[in-house]
Design an enzyme around this catalytic site. Structure first.
Site, PDB file in Angstrom:
ATOM      1  N   CYS A  16      28.064  23.251  17.491  1.00  0.00           N
ATOM      2  CA  CYS A  16      29.528  23.280  17.387  1.00  0.00           C
ATOM      3  C   CYS A  16      30.111  21.875  17.286  1.00  0.00           C
ATOM      4  O   CYS A  16      31.031  21.618  16.503  1.00  0.00           O
ATOM      5  CB  CYS A  16      30.132  24.035  18.573  1.00  0.00           C
ATOM      6  SG  CYS A  16      29.709  23.346  20.187  1.00  0.00           S
ATOM      7  N   CYS A  75       3.604   2.036  -2.808  1.00  0.00           N
ATOM      8  CA  CYS A  75       4.262   2.496  -4.033  1.00  0.00           C
ATOM      9  C   CYS A  75       3.652   3.830  -4.476  1.00  0.00           C
ATOM     10  O   CYS A  75       2.445   3.906  -4.717  1.00  0.00           O
ATOM     11  CB  CYS A  75       4.109   1.450  -5.132  1.00  0.00           C
ATOM     12  SG  CYS A  75       5.058   1.822  -6.612  1.00  0.00           S
ATOM     13  N   CYS A  84      41.924  20.235  19.476  1.00  0.00           N
ATOM     14  CA  CYS A  84      41.421  21.207  18.496  1.00  0.00           C
ATOM     15  C   CYS A  84      42.498  21.564  17.469  1.00  0.00           C
ATOM     16  O   CYS A  84      43.675  21.764  17.810  1.00  0.00           O
ATOM     17  CB  CYS A  84      40.957  22.463  19.231  1.00  0.00           C
ATOM     18  SG  CYS A  84      40.462  23.829  18.154  1.00  0.00           S
ATOM     19  N   PHE A 108       0.839  -1.199   0.000  1.00  0.00           N
ATOM     20  CA  PHE A 108       0.000   0.000   0.000  1.00  0.00           C
ATOM     21  C   PHE A 108       0.876   1.253   0.000  1.00  0.00           C
ATOM     22  O   PHE A 108       0.482   2.293   0.531  1.00  0.00           O
ATOM     23  CB  PHE A 108      -0.906   0.018   1.241  1.00  0.00           C
ATOM     24  CG  PHE A 108      -1.939  -1.071   1.267  1.00  0.00           C
ATOM     25  CD1 PHE A 108      -2.503  -1.560   0.099  1.00  0.00           C
ATOM     26  CD2 PHE A 108      -2.364  -1.606   2.466  1.00  0.00           C
ATOM     27  CE1 PHE A 108      -3.464  -2.566   0.125  1.00  0.00           C
ATOM     28  CE2 PHE A 108      -3.326  -2.613   2.512  1.00  0.00           C
ATOM     29  CZ  PHE A 108      -3.878  -3.092   1.334  1.00  0.00           C
TER      30      PHE A 108
END
Length: 420
Positions: free
Chosen positions: A384, A135, A342, A133
């Protein structure tokens, strides 16, 4: 090793990895190759009255160097005679009696049509039925697929018709092209569905060729909307599985579909309520052998967690999925930058400064550029850490709140009681 066997509404399978109803399950040759590779089950490409397909049919969306981040198709159900498919299903089941073979079905929304195809398909020994049910193209224009799947009354009625004739478990495959998938999931349950599967593909247009102005794909210069799947749809599918899994009116097992590419994706769907998963795009991209890594990865994950059976993992995260109004307004996390890791690309600072809460400061210490989060201004949005390209450079850490937990719903309730 952990026990990967599953039982989906009475359908037994040696592992939770099934091929979805799609081009990879178009023939007995393909399904048998898949079983030899290790797939636990296969949902045969949708059976019905054979149709004519067009050329070309597929398109892919690549993103940031990743091929096939999304996949679009305008292919329809099987274009092979029903008798040929049934013979191949019979032969495949005889050769692989312990693997799950599910017949995907689509016919006109007429009781006699459903009764006829159910009887013919079950006579060749399938383990279950999946009602397509979902497509969104081609067949929908003929009143089938998502044209039925978007109408709860039709979902319930057709499921009931199938259950009148069926001797094997009935799975209802739902369309995501609807405002609230739980409405049709409830309708399928009322109709007697033994399980539901989701999601089918999403209405889409893959793109437009900027040189020719043709759609992608196109057929002799004309295009049409198709069905979108692949890794890009995983978050949408996972949400819809979770919404149905936590809905008390949808009290049937779920077969999860949508962007599942590896064992981690599968584990997420299982945690959010899926008993097993179905895969299509990843197999089309990489071949049937990808199931080996899926099986090994899930096995090792369960072993590491001390979980003996994959069935014990089903739904373990459902209770943690809630409504926004039930979230704690006083819970606090903040970003914390590790300047030893960092690389000073400053992506976090740029993202925070331009599009978030301007709470990351740049400063210099002993001639070295450093970054620091002003915690009093950080709202814990995660941006971030999301844009940071270095693992471990930014962590989101919890800060103990000075006030007790309170949700929005509790707050509104308290305001209402005080105003009386």
């Amino acid at each position: 090793m952990a026990d990967l066997r599953i039982n989906l509404a009475g359908i037994q399978s040696p592992n939770p990895f099934w091929l979805a109803s799609a081009p990879p399950t178009n023939s007995g040759y393909q399904v048998q190759r898949a079983f030899e590779a290790g797939w636990g089950g296969a949902v045969w490409k949708t059976l019905g009255d054979p149709i004519l397909n067009v050329s070309s049919r597929f398109a892919a969306v690549s993103f940031n160097g990743q091929r096939v981040a999304g996949f679009n198709n305008i292919e329809l159900i099987t274009d092979r005679p029903l008798e040929v498919n049934l013979q191949e299903i019979y032969e495949t089941k005889k050769k692989f009696p312990n693997h799950a073979i599910i017949a995907s079905l689509m016919v006109e929304p007429k009781q006699e049509k459903w009764h006829e195809i159910v009887k013919r398909v079950e006579d060749v020994g399938v383990d279950g039925l999946e009602l397509n049910f979902g497509c969104p193209h081609g067949m929908a224009e003929r009143g089938m697929g998502s044209a039925s799947g978007q109408v709860p009354e039709l979902v319930e009625k057709q499921t009931y018709w199938v259950k009148e004739a069926a001797r094997t478990p009935v799975i209802v495959k739902l369309t995501p092209n609807i405002t609230d998938i739980t409405v049709t999931a409830e309708a399928a349950t009322r109709g007697g569905a033994d399980a539901i599967s989701m999601i089918n593909t999403i209405n889409s247009l893959a793109g437009v060729d900027l040189d020719t102005w043709n759609t992608v794909p196109h057929v002799a210069g004309k295009g049409a909307h198709g069905g979108y799947c692949g890794p890009a749809v995983k978050p949408i599918a996972l949400n819809m599985v979770a919404e149905c899994a936590r809905n008390p009116s949808v009290n049937v097992p779920i077969s999860g579909i949508g962007g599942i590419s590896n064992w981690q994706d599968a584990a997420e769907f299982i945690l959010m309520g899926a008993t097993g998963v179905q895969v299509c795009t990843a197999a089309m991209h990489h071949g049937f052998s990808i199931v080996e890594d899926m099986i090994d990865g899930l096995n090792h994950y369960l072993d590491d967690k001390g979980i003996a059976s994959v069935m014990d993992l089903v739904g373990r995260s459902v209770s943690r999925y809630s409504n926004w109004g039930d979230l704690d307004l006083n819970y606090k996390i903040v970003a914390e930058i590790n300047n030893d890791v960092c690389i000073n690309c400053n992506k976090c600072h740029i993202a925070c400064e331009d599009t978030s809460h301007q709470c990351i400061d740049l400063y210099t210490e002993n001639g070295r550029p450093l970054l620091k989060v002003r915690e009093e201004d950080c709202v814990g949005c995660n941006l971030c850490s999301i844009v940071c390209p270095v693992d471990g450079a930014i962590s989101m850490v919890e800060r103990k709140s000075t006030v007790p937990p309170m949700t929005w719903n509790e707050r509104q309730s308290l305001i209402s009681s005080l105003s009386k």
